[in-house]
Design a protein around this motif. Structure first.
Motif, short mmCIF file in Angstrom:
data_model
loop_
_atom_site.label_atom_id
_atom_site.label_comp_id
_atom_site.label_asym_id
_atom_site.label_seq_id
_atom_site.Cartn_x
_atom_site.Cartn_y
_atom_site.Cartn_z
N ILE A 147 0.84 -1.21 0.00
CA ILE A 147 0.00 0.00 0.00
C ILE A 147 0.87 1.26 0.00
N THR A 148 1.96 1.23 0.76
CA THR A 148 2.86 2.39 0.81
C THR A 148 3.47 2.66 -0.56
N ARG A 149 3.92 1.60 -1.23
CA ARG A 149 4.48 1.78 -2.58
C ARG A 149 3.42 2.28 -3.55
N LEU A 150 2.21 1.77 -3.41
CA LEU A 150 1.11 2.20 -4.28
C LEU A 150 0.81 3.68 -4.10
N HIS A 151 0.81 4.14 -2.85
CA HIS A 151 0.52 5.54 -2.57
C HIS A 151 1.59 6.45 -3.18
N LYS A 152 2.83 6.00 -3.16
CA LYS A 152 3.91 6.80 -3.77
C LYS A 152 3.71 6.91 -5.27
N SER A 153 3.34 5.81 -5.90
CA SER A 153 3.09 5.83 -7.34
C SER A 153 1.91 6.74 -7.67
N MET A 154 0.86 6.66 -6.86
CA MET A 154 -0.32 7.50 -7.08
C MET A 154 0.01 8.97 -6.91
N MET A 155 0.89 9.27 -5.96
CA MET A 155 1.27 10.65 -5.71
C MET A 155 1.94 11.27 -6.94
N PHE A 156 2.77 10.46 -7.64
CA PHE A 156 3.44 10.96 -8.85
C PHE A 156 2.45 11.18 -9.99
N LEU A 157 1.34 10.42 -10.00
CA LEU A 157 0.39 10.51 -11.10
C LEU A 157 -0.72 11.54 -10.85
N GLU A 158 -0.88 11.99 -9.61
CA GLU A 158 -1.97 12.90 -9.27
C GLU A 158 -2.00 14.15 -10.14
N TYR A 159 -0.84 14.69 -10.43
CA TYR A 159 -0.76 15.90 -11.24
C TYR A 159 -1.39 15.69 -12.61
N PHE A 160 -1.19 14.50 -13.17
CA PHE A 160 -1.66 14.22 -14.53
C PHE A 160 -3.12 13.75 -14.55
N THR A 161 -3.60 13.22 -13.43
CA THR A 161 -4.99 12.77 -13.37
C THR A 161 -5.94 13.87 -12.88
N SER A 162 -5.37 14.99 -12.46
CA SER A 162 -6.19 16.08 -11.93
C SER A 162 -6.22 17.30 -12.83
N ASN A 163 -5.43 17.29 -13.90
CA ASN A 163 -5.36 18.45 -14.79
C ASN A 163 -5.58 18.03 -16.24
N SER A 164 -5.91 19.00 -17.06
CA SER A 164 -6.08 18.77 -18.50
C SER A 164 -5.28 19.81 -19.27
N TRP A 165 -4.84 19.40 -20.46
CA TRP A 165 -4.09 20.30 -21.34
C TRP A 165 -4.71 20.29 -22.73
N THR A 166 -4.40 21.31 -23.49
CA THR A 166 -4.82 21.38 -24.88
C THR A 166 -3.57 21.44 -25.75
N TRP A 167 -3.43 20.43 -26.60
CA TRP A 167 -2.28 20.38 -27.51
C TRP A 167 -2.75 20.64 -28.94
N SER A 168 -2.05 21.50 -29.64
CA SER A 168 -2.35 21.67 -31.06
C SER A 168 -1.75 20.48 -31.82
N THR A 169 -2.43 20.04 -32.87
CA THR A 169 -1.99 18.86 -33.62
C THR A 169 -2.02 19.09 -35.13
#
Length: 555
Positions: free
Chosen positions: A421-443
């Motif tokens: 669980i401790t290792r899982l929480h560390k992994s989740m902490m690194f991903l929180e930024y990307f799962t909580s925000n959105s970006w707009t990329w031109s393509t």
């Protein structure tokens, strides 16, 4: 049709300005025009025919898939030189032999049994001067290399700044230094990340100014001790979440500045996931990124996650990334654009998919096709509320893990769930930024590149994510983690489903016991509590009766 129009316009303008037609000159111009048209229509496999390729990062996820796709779809490529560093117990040759013997290369192995003869393994250390190559090897590269694919990088979010700069920036510098001496180099392809400029919400297909001067930072890190580096890292990162995104932005600046005389293109994938179609659907071989989270959810270990339901989950299949990279190299080599071509290889702008949808499809798939020896039935709650998140962490993660470890101790086994669980929480902490925000990329460049492909190349090197069906892709992705990461056989599904039903019965039994205990301890001893309990039960009964009566009258 466009080419035909140009041809007729050419004839018309020629006739206007040359009343006395010079047949020899006309034929000469016509021949030149036809030759130029034929060059632009060279297919991707035709372009790679007879080419010598230099590939870094062949042991990484992107590198190995690119190697397989290149050899399979461009069978007349002359040779692929792969730069690999040796490990403590494994030579460079042994590492490539292990990779080319895995499931990923099964299709290539069947179609081209002798494909390994085209792979030339070169032991190298990218962070060392001159890539730690011998003089004969360097001379060979200078004389024969036509295309460079630079895929090597550290993708660890928790890498120290010193190591991230060495692996992502200095290594790129060293490779560029050698590339500038190559006599026959046609294109330098650099694989970056769409999150290199995640401090911006709108990201164009351009290289932005670096956060600091890369050369000055590299020089400073040479005399700084580790404590000082760790102290200044948060200030340097600014609004960027980790050293990975920070150093990839620096690397892009290095590529643009120090490779100014080279023909360069940059591909920026977002969150890379399992394969969409090639070499077969759902192939994945690691726990990185979302894969580890999906497995934890399927095992019933992950029960809550901090994420915005409305945030875009910009997943992009690995084969889309590789196809884009191969096509981008082809386009830049054929057309030699005057500027650095940047390709935002993302899905959010053309085929949006949200984290709430990811959660739904992951849980649905693993309930139908459960993982073996699941800890609990799959169920995940996404929340962006700080207090609610920590409540669910305590109730759904830490408390069950503590109880399970207590059970293991009582039965004489080593506790392990709290560590997990401790290792899982560390992994989740690194991903929180990307799962909580959105970006707009031109393509725009991605669209342009797609329009340049021949109909046959559009099939062979498909990167049109508008065709991606997310429900099907997510099911294949989850099954891919089961088959290729956890090495679980599909024949074990009946037993896994039986185990999941057992967990459901245990859960129902536990909840029943909990209700009885609450009744005996709190409700049965208090008249007021009993009155409230009877009122709630009576209200529920009346509601159900009314609903049943309404349903009967309707039919």
């Amino acid at each position: 049709m466009a080419e035909a129009g140009k041809f007729y316009l050419f004839l018309f303008m020629f006739s206007l300005h040359h009343t006395s037609l010079n047949i020899v000159g006309f034929c000469s111009h016509l021949k030149s025009w036809i030759t130029a048209t034929q060059v632009t229509m060279v297919s991707i496999p035709e372009y790679y025919e007879g080419k010598n390729i230099l590939l870094t990062g062949a042991t990484g996820f992107v590198g190995k898939v690119l190697l397989e796709k290149l050899l399979r779809s461009c069978p007349k490529v002359k040779a692929v030189y792969v730069l690999v560093r040796k490990k403590a117990r494994q030579t460079a040759e042994a590492r490539i032999e292990e990779i080319t013997s895995c499931k990923l290369f099964d299709r290539l192995r069947e179609e081209q049994p002798d494909f390994k003869e085209k792979i030339i393994v070169v032991e190298s250390e990218l962070t060392q001067p001159e890539l730690d190559l011998s003089n004969p090897i360097k001379e060979e590269f200078i004389e024969c290399i036509n295309i460079i694919f630079h895929c090597a990088a550290t993708v660890r979010f928790n890498e120290t700044l010193r190591d991230a700069v060495q692996l992502n920036v200095v290594a790129t510098q060293q490779l560029l230094s050698l590339a500038q001496r190559m006599k026959n180099l046609e294109v330098f392809m650099h694989v970056s990340t769409a999150y290199a400029y995640c401090n911006r919400k709108q990201i164009e297909e351009v290289v932005y100014p670096p956060p600091v001067d890369p050369k000055k930072l590299i020089d400073s890190l040479e005399w700084m001790d580790d404590d000082l580096v760790n102290d200044i890292t948060p200030k340097l990162l600014g609004k960027r979440p980790n050293t990975y995104t920070y150093t990839k932005a620096l690397a892009e600046s290095v590529v643009q500045e120090e490779g100014a005389k080279l023909n360069i293109a940059i591909v920026r994938p977002s969150i890379i996931g399992a394969s969409w179609k090639e070499p077969f659907p759902g192939w994945i071989d690691n726990f990185n990124g979302p894969s580890g989270i999906f497995i934890a959810a399927g095992k019933g270990i992950l029960r809550t996650m901090r994420a915005s339901n409305d945030a875009l989950a910009d997943l992009v299949p690995i084969d889309v990334v590789v196809n884009t990279t191969l096509a981008a190299a082809w386009y830049s080599a054929i057309n030699r654009p005057r500027k650095v071509m940047v390709y935002n290889c993302t899905t959010g702008g053309t085929n949006p998919f949200h984290w709430s949808e990811v959660e739904y499809h992951v849980i649905s798939t693993f309930k139908r096709n459960p993982l073996e020896q699941a800890f609990r039935r799959p169920n995940v709650n996404l929340t962006s509320n700080h207090l609610l998140y920590h409540y669910w962490i305590a109730v759904s993660h830490k408390a069950p893990a503590f109880l399970y470890d207590t059970y293991l101790r009582i039965t004489g086994r080593s506790p392990r769930m709290m560590k997990t669980i401790t290792r899982l929480h560390k992994s989740m902490m690194f991903l929180e930024y990307f799962t909580s925000n959105s970006w707009t990329w031109s393509t725009e460049n991605m669209t342009m590149l797609m329009n340049q492909l021949t109909p046959e190349d559009k099939k062979t090197f498909n990167f049109d994510v508008r065709q991606l069906h997310w429900a099907e892709y997510m099911e294949n992705y989850c099954l891919g983690t089961k088959k290729y990461v956890l090495n679980e056989e599909m024949s074990g599904l009946p037993a896994a489903r039986k185990h999941l039903n057992k967990l459901r019965n245990i859960r129902y039994g536990f909840n029943t016991i909990l209700v009885i205990l609450i009744w005996r301890i709190f409700i049965a001893r208090s008249q007021m509590a009993r009155n409230i309990w009877y009122f709630v039960v009576s209200l529920c009964y009346k509601f159900l009766s009314y609903f049943r009566a309404s349903s009967t009258m309707r039919y």
